[in-house]
Design a protein around this motif. Structure first.
Motif, PDB file in Angstrom:
ATOM      1  N   VAL A 200     -26.351  23.534 -46.311  1.00 29.15           N
ATOM      2  CA  VAL A 200     -27.279  24.052 -45.299  1.00 29.15           C
ATOM      3  C   VAL A 200     -28.611  24.423 -45.931  1.00 29.15           C
ATOM      4  O   VAL A 200     -28.654  25.134 -46.953  1.00 29.15           O
ATOM      5  N   LEU A 201     -29.693  23.961 -45.321  1.00 30.16           N
ATOM      6  CA  LEU A 201     -31.045  24.344 -45.716  1.00 30.16           C
ATOM      7  C   LEU A 201     -31.435  25.572 -44.910  1.00 30.16           C
ATOM      8  O   LEU A 201     -31.663  25.498 -43.702  1.00 30.16           O
ATOM      9  N   THR A 202     -31.492  26.720 -45.568  1.00 29.62           N
ATOM     10  CA  THR A 202     -31.825  27.959 -44.874  1.00 29.62           C
ATOM     11  C   THR A 202     -33.302  27.996 -44.514  1.00 29.62           C
ATOM     12  O   THR A 202     -34.112  27.193 -45.007  1.00 29.62           O
ATOM     13  N   ALA A 203     -33.676  28.952 -43.669  1.00 31.11           N
ATOM     14  CA  ALA A 203     -35.082  29.120 -43.298  1.00 31.11           C
ATOM     15  C   ALA A 203     -35.940  29.380 -44.530  1.00 31.11           C
ATOM     16  O   ALA A 203     -37.042  28.825 -44.669  1.00 31.11           O
ATOM     17  N   GLU A 204     -35.439  30.213 -45.429  1.00 32.09           N
ATOM     18  CA  GLU A 204     -36.202  30.535 -46.631  1.00 32.09           C
ATOM     19  C   GLU A 204     -36.346  29.312 -47.532  1.00 32.09           C
ATOM     20  O   GLU A 204     -37.415  29.063 -48.102  1.00 32.09           O
ATOM     21  N   ALA A 205     -35.280  28.532 -47.649  1.00 34.37           N
ATOM     22  CA  ALA A 205     -35.326  27.341 -48.491  1.00 34.37           C
ATOM     23  C   ALA A 205     -36.232  26.272 -47.881  1.00 34.37           C
ATOM     24  O   ALA A 205     -36.902  25.528 -48.604  1.00 34.37           O
ATOM     25  N   ALA A 206     -36.255  26.184 -46.560  1.00 29.48           N
ATOM     26  CA  ALA A 206     -37.135  25.221 -45.899  1.00 29.48           C
ATOM     27  C   ALA A 206     -38.592  25.527 -46.225  1.00 29.48           C
ATOM     28  O   ALA A 206     -39.384  24.620 -46.542  1.00 29.48           O
ATOM     29  N   ASP A 207     -38.958  26.794 -46.171  1.00 28.96           N
ATOM     30  CA  ASP A 207     -40.338  27.174 -46.513  1.00 28.96           C
ATOM     31  C   ASP A 207     -40.620  26.906 -47.987  1.00 28.96           C
ATOM     32  O   ASP A 207     -41.713  26.426 -48.339  1.00 28.96           O
ATOM     33  N   ALA A 208     -39.653  27.204 -48.853  1.00 30.51           N
ATOM     34  CA  ALA A 208     -39.844  26.968 -50.281  1.00 30.51           C
ATOM     35  C   ALA A 208     -40.018  25.484 -50.567  1.00 30.51           C
ATOM     36  O   ALA A 208     -40.833  25.080 -51.410  1.00 30.51           O
ATOM     37  N   LEU A 209     -39.261  24.644 -49.866  1.00 32.61           N
ATOM     38  CA  LEU A 209     -39.371  23.200 -50.055  1.00 32.61           C
ATOM     39  C   LEU A 209     -40.758  22.704 -49.653  1.00 32.61           C
ATOM     40  O   LEU A 209     -41.380  21.913 -50.378  1.00 32.61           O
ATOM     41  N   LEU A 210     -41.245  23.165 -48.523  1.00 36.78           N
ATOM     42  CA  LEU A 210     -42.562  22.723 -48.069  1.00 36.78           C
ATOM     43  C   LEU A 210     -43.663  23.147 -49.043  1.00 36.78           C
ATOM     44  O   LEU A 210     -44.630  22.404 -49.270  1.00 36.78           O
ATOM     45  N   LYS A 211     -43.517  24.313 -49.639  1.00 37.08           N
ATOM     46  CA  LYS A 211     -44.506  24.768 -50.622  1.00 37.08           C
ATOM     47  C   LYS A 211     -44.508  23.885 -51.866  1.00 37.08           C
ATOM     48  O   LYS A 211     -45.547  23.703 -52.510  1.00 37.08           O
ATOM     49  N   ARG A 212     -43.341  23.336 -52.195  1.00 37.16           N
ATOM     50  CA  ARG A 212     -43.231  22.521 -53.401  1.00 37.16           C
ATOM     51  C   ARG A 212     -43.658  21.071 -53.187  1.00 37.16           C
ATOM     52  O   ARG A 212     -44.030  20.383 -54.150  1.00 37.16           O
ATOM     53  N   LEU A 213     -43.560  20.573 -51.957  1.00 36.60           N
ATOM     54  CA  LEU A 213     -43.728  19.146 -51.711  1.00 36.60           C
ATOM     55  C   LEU A 213     -45.049  18.592 -52.245  1.00 36.60           C
ATOM     56  O   LEU A 213     -45.095  17.503 -52.807  1.00 36.60           O
ATOM     57  N   GLY A 214     -46.128  19.334 -52.055  1.00 37.19           N
ATOM     58  CA  GLY A 214     -47.439  18.847 -52.481  1.00 37.19           C
ATOM     59  C   GLY A 214     -47.564  18.659 -53.977  1.00 37.19           C
ATOM     60  O   GLY A 214     -48.474  17.956 -54.440  1.00 37.19           O
TER      61      GLY A 214
END
Length: 245
Positions: free
Chosen positions: A97-111
């Motif tokens: 499961v991708l949690t809400a916190e992990a989803a935000d962390a992933l988006l911050k890293r993508l760039g």
């Protein structure tokens, strides 16, 4: 605008999918706007589209393979990667499961991620919140969850569906993947792992796993492909499917 597609196979996991949905409703508005969810139902007798969907989900599409064949989850990943619109993919299993916190962390890293690298993700246990560790006490990511570009996925060729129907052929794709891509690790982007003691249908319980393997079955496929002059051919999108939602 979608920048990453979360791709998950589904097979008789209504309870676990409900848990996934509940967590997705917690995602930030930014995450809901930038992460689409692509679920591919592997011909399940309990269709994913019948699982109640709460309000507040991100963009979601469900596809359904028309024939129920054992262990076709890798073919489902190919369908999901084919139908995805995001330039990046997060491929995982429904029990992660991708949690809400992990989803935000992933988006911050993508760039800052490299398009030529396939990234494993940190993994934590649902009951303790502690990292999954290997025998040496080091972090053990899920071996079949990756973040990579959609272009890299198809440059590798996707999963070879000639090997579908056998449990435990993930490593064949991984070998090809890291012959092409560099290996990365997103330590600060965790997936939460559930299992059947927590959610009874967290993963497939109705099909044999290692105990169902036939000796030499994988090797027999390789021999047959070579005899047919297809040793290097990767078969994808070989099953009929439809959009269910």
């Amino acid at each position: 605008m979608t920048i990453i597609s979360l791709v998950m196979p589904y097979y008789r996991n209504p309870g676990q999918l409900s848990l996934q949905y509940a967590e997705m409703t917690r995602w930030s508005e930014k995450a809901k706007a930038q992460i689409e969810v692509v679920i591919v139902d592997d011909g399940s007798p309990e269709p994913a589209v019948d699982v109640e969907r709460p309000e507040g989900l991100p963009d979601l599409r469900i596809y359904r393979v028309l024939e129920d064949r054992p262990w076709w989850q890798h073919g489902c990943r190919n369908i999901g990667a084919h139908e995805a619109v995001g330039p990046w993919l997060l491929l995982t299993d429904i029990d992660h499961v991708l949690t809400a916190e992990a989803a935000d962390a992933l988006l911050k890293r993508l760039g800052r991620l490299d398009a030529g690298t396939a990234y494993f993700l940190h993994r934590i246990e649902a009951d303790t919140g502690l990292p999954t560790l290997n025998a040496k006490g080091k972090m053990k990511p899920h071996p079949n969850s990756f973040v990579m570009t959609r272009g890299l996925y198809w440059r590798v060729g996707g999963y070879d569906e000639d090997y579908c129907g056998q449990y435990g052929t993930d490593g064949l794709f991984k070998t090809r993947l890291f012959a092409t891509a560099k290996e990365g690790f997103l330590k600060k982007v965790p997936l939460v792992r559930y299992w059947r003691d927590i959610v009874p249908d967290a993963n497939t319980a109705t099909l044999p796993r290692k105990e169902g393997r036939k000796p030499g079955e994988r090797e027999a496929v390789a021999i047959r492909k070579a005899a047919e002059g297809r040793a290097d051919q990767i078969v994808t999108l070989s099953q009929e499917y439809e959009r269910a939602l």
